[in-house]
Scaffold this motif. Structure first.
Motif: not given
Length: 325
Positions: A236-241, A275-279, A291-298
């Motif tokens: 999964l991918y999500t963005e984080l402000a 991208k920071l990964r949450l395993r 699977g992993d969750l990738y948090v994309v920094m904005k």
């Protein structure tokens, strides 16, 4: 009574020498295009029934052979009257010994056109009689498999469970005219199911003939777009402000996953787009792993600054030696 001839090859848009695979591919494409649940335009339901009737005949070599005996002598829309006794063809005319085959159809009530009923009648049977006589019997044919689309939200694909759905179908009513019917199904959704995978409902497809069992209903899963998460495989991918100072100094920020809230450590010097990964915080797979969750920094900056904020940013610009260009 004469009826209008139907050119099943023209209905499907294929040549008269089309292969079985070509017929099947063309049918599936047209059935998806004109299915009443997916196409609400006027005439789509009638076109869907016409396509199914054509496929019902052309998919089976025996039915197709019987149809082809007369197809070259009529044109679409012309009146058609099958010759008397055409159903009772014998192999003995070819000098062969052994059983005599007779093909006939029994009506299942209003599913097909007048042309179909005049030529066949409905559901297929085969009568086999030995050279010295014998008792006829009906072929036991399994019903056809059906397919439909099941759209589910990402949360249901993640957690699985049982979902009750209602599906509509068109069949003959009490007076033989088309009638819409509804049927409810309790569908078991396995955790971590992916788009494109199918759920099989045994015995919920087309009815068989004789003592042949019913076909199956396959539900092809489509996962609806999610406002916060994007799915790639089981990841999964999500963005984080984050603020400029959180990116520069580092921070600990709470992040909502699909099933819990976790604390993400943002390291000092984090860049926008990093991208920071949450395993193991993504989608589960059939083996139980996730699977992993990738948090994309904005990195976001304020559109309006207070007087104090402007002073601090101006002071920072004077003392900082950082040059991003």
């Amino acid at each position: 009574m004469a009826v209008q001839y139907k050119d099943y090859y023209e209905i499907l848009g294929i040549s008269r020498d089309a292969s079985k695979d070509e017929i099947q591919r063309t049918y599936r494409k047209l059935a998806r295009k004109f299915h009443p649940d997916l196409n609400k335009e006027a005439g789509s339901e009638e076109k869907f029934k016409e396509i199914n009737e054509a496929y019902e005949v052309l998919k089976d070599p025996a039915k197709r052979g019987k149809y082809d005996q007369f197809g070259s002598n009529w044109q679409q829309g012309d009146n058609f009257q099958p010759p008397p006794g055409w159903q009772h063809r014998s192999n003995s005319s070819q000098g062969q010994q052994g059983p005599e085959e007779t093909f006939f159809w029994s009506s299942d009530g209003g599913e097909y056109s007048d042309f179909f009923e005049a030529l066949f009648g409905g559901r297929f049977h085969e009568n086999v009689q030995g050279a010295q006589g014998g008792r006829p019997f009906s072929i036991n044919r399994r019903g056809s498999d059906h397919e439909a689309v099941l759209r589910i939200p990402l949360e249901e694909a993640f957690g699985g469970g049982t979902k009750t759905i209602t599906m509509q179908s068109t069949g003959p009513g009490m007076d033989g005219s088309p009638s819409s019917r509804e049927k409810r199904y309790d569908v078991k959704i396995p955790p971590g199911i992916m788009s494109g995978q199918k759920i099989r409902l045994s015995g919920q497809g087309g009815k068989g003939s004789g003592s042949g069992g019913s076909g199956d209903l396959y539900l092809k899963v489509e996962i609806e777009p999610h406002p916060r998460f994007r799915l790639e495989g089981h990841d999964l991918y999500t963005e984080l402000a984050i603020t400029p100072w959180e990116a520069a100094l580092g921070a600990q920020i709470d992040v909502q996953t699909l099933d819990e809230t976790v604390t993400l450590k943002v390291p000092a010097g984090t860049q926008s787009g990093q991208k920071l990964r949450l395993r193991a915080k993504g989608m589960p797979n059939p083996k139980g792993r996730r699977g992993d969750l990738y948090v994309v920094m904005k990195i976001k900056v304020p559109k309006k600054l207070s007087k104090k904020e402007r002073q601090l940013f101006e002071e920072l610009s004077k003392v900082s030696s950082f040059n991003p260009r």
